[in-house]
Design an enzyme around this catalytic site. Structure first.
Site, PDB file in Angstrom:
ATOM      1  N   GLU A   1       0.651  -1.233  -0.079  1.00 26.50           N
ATOM      2  CA  GLU A   1      -0.036  -0.106   0.011  1.00 26.50           C
ATOM      3  C   GLU A   1       0.661   1.148  -0.151  1.00 26.50           C
ATOM      4  O   GLU A   1       0.251   2.454  -0.524  1.00 26.50           O
ATOM      5  CB  GLU A   1      -0.937   0.073   1.214  1.00 26.50           C
ATOM      6  CG  GLU A   1      -2.159  -0.341   1.053  1.00 26.50           C
ATOM      7  CD  GLU A   1      -3.308  -0.114   2.063  1.00 26.50           C
ATOM      8  OE1 GLU A   1      -2.891  -0.129   3.326  1.00 26.50           O
ATOM      9  OE2 GLU A   1      -4.482  -0.064   1.980  1.00 26.50           O
TER      10      GLU A   1
ATOM     11  N   LYS B   1     -14.457   0.510  -4.772  1.00 25.15           N
ATOM     12  CA  LYS B   1     -15.335   0.721  -3.945  1.00 25.15           C
ATOM     13  C   LYS B   1     -16.628   1.619  -4.579  1.00 25.15           C
ATOM     14  O   LYS B   1     -17.678   1.365  -4.274  1.00 25.15           O
ATOM     15  CB  LYS B   1     -15.030   1.830  -2.708  1.00 25.15           C
ATOM     16  CG  LYS B   1     -13.968   1.306  -1.946  1.00 25.15           C
ATOM     17  CD  LYS B   1     -13.624   1.874  -0.632  1.00 25.15           C
ATOM     18  CE  LYS B   1     -12.416   1.197   0.314  1.00 25.15           C
ATOM     19  NZ  LYS B   1     -11.753   2.035   1.420  1.00 25.15           N
TER      20      LYS B   1
END
Ligand code: PA5
EC number: 5.3.1.9
Length: 420
Positions: free
Chosen positions: A276, A409
């Site tokens: 990440e 998302k």
């Protein structure tokens, strides 16, 4: 401290090119040691005492005692950086308390959640929901299901069994005020994957009876070392430089390896930290982890003869703690050459042989750690967080954001009918 050795892939230690790279990048170390203004709102972890000083440790211990005195199970509800560090230590070190820690809210599997629920009846249950941004769906779902479970079992008093770790002023804190849950700070200036050494990682660990003071002490000693050591003397700087030099040479994967399966969840923490933090702007090493010796019988083949895209970083525990002697046996099974051997020596022999074979083919880093315990976990957390900050800076990316995780998302929320 963590001691580092580098082998360049020909079986020889290599220094020249690396030293030159470190000379060129020394400003990055100086800036990180001071903490840069541009990342000020993400550097709360850089000074261990800021979020794991005496006052906070005492508060964690008080809360943890409440659970340990009365509880049998603590379910930690969180995902990504919100549960990885706690899981890494609680699953690796012996549980010193009667409370078993379970992990939920890290997936959306109904079967998994049912397995968690099936373990709760007849036990005294507490939960700790951990979410920096309380919009994350997995912990949101997990919290709702487990809260409802507690309410059904304990009635109005269920609230004393709920600990919520969130940021100040967040919706999660508002829920704590409205419903009487115990609130713990999720530091605003620490992102999930850098949160091992604050309430996020330390409270569940303390409930499991982990010596969090030893963990913090390991981290603090590492901080002291990494903030003062210059250039090649600084092991995190050296490690970050090796990663970037190899990346520039065309290596695209780093594989974390150890001969200690207890690092299983630490591997997950490490993988998340680097994936990440660095995988952005079309750049970054792809981090993967293996458990040897098991994975020598699968991935080992690829490492030795497959596409040469990876280098390997070994965690080498110098003093493994569990002696186990292989007794002689009257069944002639062909393993008599091991009679009387301590399994620690056998494991060490396998490690050294693997290191030799692999380092003759690909670049290998050896990180020497004295023991596997609370103190060394604290050291490793701080070491890799600091190294990741340096390495991301060398790569030219922001090591503290993760804009890419938002993309899926939008589609998911659309499919699920979420409109705000
Ligand atoms: O490192 C990070 O910031 C992320 O991996 C988060 O920890 C993860 O997405 C969970 O976020 P939250 O605590 O807001 O639910």
């Amino acid at each position: 401290m963590v001691h580092l050795e580098f082998y360049d892939g020909s079986g020889q230690a290599s220094c020249e090119e690396l030293n030159e790279y470190m000379r060129q990048k020394k400003e990055i170390l100086t800036r990180a040691q001071a903490g840069e203004e541009q990342y000020r709102d993400s550097l709360g972890w850089l000074s261990v005492d800021e979020w794991a000083g005496e006052e906070r440790i005492a508060e964690i211990e008080t809360f943890a005692k409440r659970v340990r005195d009365d509880g049998d199970i603590l379910v930690v509800i969180g995902i990504g950086g919100s549960n990885q560090a706690a899981r890494a230590v609680t699953c690796a070190l012996p549980n010193q308390s009667k409370v078993k820690v379970l992990y939920a809210g890290n997936n959306i599997s109904s079967a998994y959640m049912k397995q968690i629920l099936a373990q709760l009846d007849g036990k005294s249950v507490y939960i700790n929901v951990i979410a920096k941004n309380f919009e994350t769906m997995e912990p949101g779902i997990g919290f709702r299901i487990l809260r409802q479970y507690l309410r059904k079992r304990y009635g109005a008093d269920y609230n004393s069994r709920v600990f919520a770790t969130g940021t100040r002023g967040s919706e999660l804190q508002e829920l704590c005020v409205a419903h009487g849950y115990t609130f713990l700070d999720f530091p605003e200036d620490i992102g999930g994957r850098y949160s091992a050494l604050c309430n996020v990682g330390l409270f569940p660990a303390a409930v499991a009876g982990i010596d969090i003071r030893a963990m913090v002490s390991g981290a603090r000693d590492m901080e002291q070392n990494l903030k003062t050591a210059a250039g090649a003397e600084n092991s995190a700087f050296q490690y970050a430089a090796i990663r970037n030099v190899l990346y520039q040479k065309g290596f695209r994967m780093e594989m974390l390896a150890s001969f200690e399966p207890r690092y299983q969840y630490f591997n997950g923490w490490w993988t998340q930290l680097f994936a990440e933090s660095e995988g952005k702007d079309g750049k970054g090493l792809y981090p993967v982890a293996v458990k040897y010796s098991e994975d020598l019988h699968s991935i080992g083949q690829f490492v030795q003869e497959g596409t040469p895209v990876l280098f390997e970083t070994f965690l080498d525990i110098e003093n493994p703690d569990e002696e186990l002697i292989l007794e002689a046996d009257d069944v002639d099974d062909g393993f008599d050459y091991l009679n009387g051997a301590d399994l620690r020596e056998v494991n060490r022999a396998a490690f050294l042989a693997t290191f030799q074979a692999h380092s003759e083919r690909l670049p290998c880093v050896r990180l020497k750690i004295k023991e596997l315990n609370e103190y060394s976990f604290g050291q490793l957390f701080y070491f890799f967080e600091f190294a990741c900050y340096l390495s991301g800076s060398m790569l030219g990316v922001n090591p503290f954001n993760q804009p890419g995780v938002e993309n899926y998302k939008g589609y998911m929320f659309q499919a699920l009918g979420k409109h705000k």
